[in-house]
Scaffold this active site. Structure first.
Site, PDB file in Angstrom:
ATOM      1  N   SER A 159       0.755  -1.358   0.078  1.00 56.67           N
ATOM      2  CA  SER A 159       0.070   0.049   0.128  1.00 56.67           C
ATOM      3  C   SER A 159       0.937   1.252  -0.103  1.00 56.67           C
ATOM      4  O   SER A 159       1.611   1.563  -1.001  1.00 56.67           O
ATOM      5  CB  SER A 159      -0.912  -0.004   1.041  1.00 56.67           C
ATOM      6  OG  SER A 159      -2.007   1.026   0.861  1.00 56.67           O
ATOM      7  N   LYS A 211     -23.379  16.507   6.391  1.00 59.04           N
ATOM      8  CA  LYS A 211     -22.494  16.507   7.489  1.00 59.04           C
ATOM      9  C   LYS A 211     -22.053  15.304   8.221  1.00 59.04           C
ATOM     10  O   LYS A 211     -21.198  14.901   8.384  1.00 59.04           O
ATOM     11  CB  LYS A 211     -22.759  17.728   8.544  1.00 59.04           C
ATOM     12  CG  LYS A 211     -21.825  17.855   9.296  1.00 59.04           C
ATOM     13  CD  LYS A 211     -20.334  18.442   8.640  1.00 59.04           C
ATOM     14  CE  LYS A 211     -19.311  18.710   9.731  1.00 59.04           C
ATOM     15  NZ  LYS A 211     -18.224  19.392   9.055  1.00 59.04           N
TER      16      LYS A 211
END
Length: 332
Positions: A159, A211
């Site tokens: 990664s 949100k």
């Protein structure tokens, strides 16, 4: 009448009163001893803590004498510079961009550095921190074209760790190393069903329609899931573009369409896929590739003061807890 009320006490009654008085006296004596021991122990801990603090301040005042410069190496001979990338790549960790970049700069700027080895043993981490390091490697290679940088993967370079490695001139690994995992992940949990069973209501008040779109206690909305997937896809593409830029035509993408799928390969497989350039250890690369077996470690290390402070902090916290009476049960 007074004679009737002031009868003489029997021998047993007198003996009983004397025993009670004796036990009370013994109890007071024992309690006084225990209290004195506690006071003595607490004051002892207090003065020990003061001694530790005094030593800490003294070390802080004389820290220049302890050569505390991070990444500073005193080497006057030709050598191979070594920088370690260990553990998770994240801010405030040993493998943070600040630490790795600082070490790389010191290694490249030393006029006696013949080559640089970035030894990697990391499962990855923050794409931002990895990107910072990748960009700095590219910059340093351009600024010092005569100094080559080689990434050497030990146990794992996956990664974000492979993201960093792809910026090197060449990548080496052991035949059993784990290499690749070119992908992006973000995981969470969903507790909506559990809350329904428990009869718990989630009340969230926000300003902004989306949100709270990652709130695990609320049902997922298809449009928000699609949006988040777009964020991950964009980050993944940035990762792919950087690896392609770093590795170029060495990658065997046509032969393996799963190259950027997030899969991880052994070093032997990675060599066939063009993810690495050869099999070898740090000492092998220093000796056979760079041509300078002498290794000098530029990795940022905790200074003696930092190590002392960490030990002191744990010790003082424990002593203060004892002194203030916050001592819980312990297994022996």
């Amino acid at each position: 009448m007074s004679d009737e009320w002031n009868l003489p006490e029997s021998g047993e009654a007198k003996q009983s009163k004397e025993d009670v008085k004796s036990w009370k006296l013994l109890e007071k004596t024992l309690l006084a001893g225990v209290q004195e021991q506690r006071r003595s122990r607490r004051w002892g801990i207090f003065f020990k803590s003061l001694t530790f603090i005094y030593l800490f301040v003294a070390l802080a005042l004389f820290s220049p004498m302890l050569k505390l410069g991070k990444g500073a190496v005193d080497s006057t001979v030709s050598h191979t510079a070594l920088v370690e990338v260990r553990g998770v790549i994240a801010d405030k960790e040993a493998a943070s961009a600040d630490n790795i970049v600082g070490s790389l700069r010191a290694a490249f700027e030393d006029e006696n550095t013949k080559g640089v080895i970035l030894r990697i043993n990391s499962p990855g981490g923050s794409p931002v921190q990895s990107g910072y390091i990748y960009d700095e490697i590219k910059r340093l290679r351009g600024e010092h074209p005569d100094v080559k940088l080689y990434a050497v993967i030990s146990d794992i370079g996956a990664s974000g760790a492979y993201y960093i490695a792809s910026a090197a001139d060449e990548i080496y690994a052991d035949k059993a190393s784990l290499v690749g995992s070119i992908g992006v992940t973000a995981a969470s949990f969903g507790f909506v069903g559990l809350m329904d069973k428990l009869g718990v209501d989630r009340r969230v008040y926000t300003s902004g329609e989306h949100k709270a779109f990652l709130d695990p206690f609320q049902p997922q909305k298809p449009e928000e899931t699609q949006f988040w997937q777009g964020v991950l896809d964009t980050t993944h593409q940035q990762f792919i573009d950087s690896v392609k830029k770093g590795r170029g035509d060495r990658l065997k993408v046509a032969e393996n369409p799963d190259l950027f799928s997030g899969l991880v390969w052994s070093g032997e497989q990675a060599l066939k896929l063009g993810l690495i350039d050869g099999l070898g250890s740090t000492s092998y690369v220093a000796r056979e590739v760079i041509g300078e077996k002498e290794l000098v470690d530029y990795t940022v290390q905790d200074s003696p003061l930092d190590r002392f402070a960490k030990k002191l902090g744990a010790s003082v916290a424990e002593d203060l807890a004892l002194w203030m009476g916050f001592q819980g049960p312990a297994l022996r």
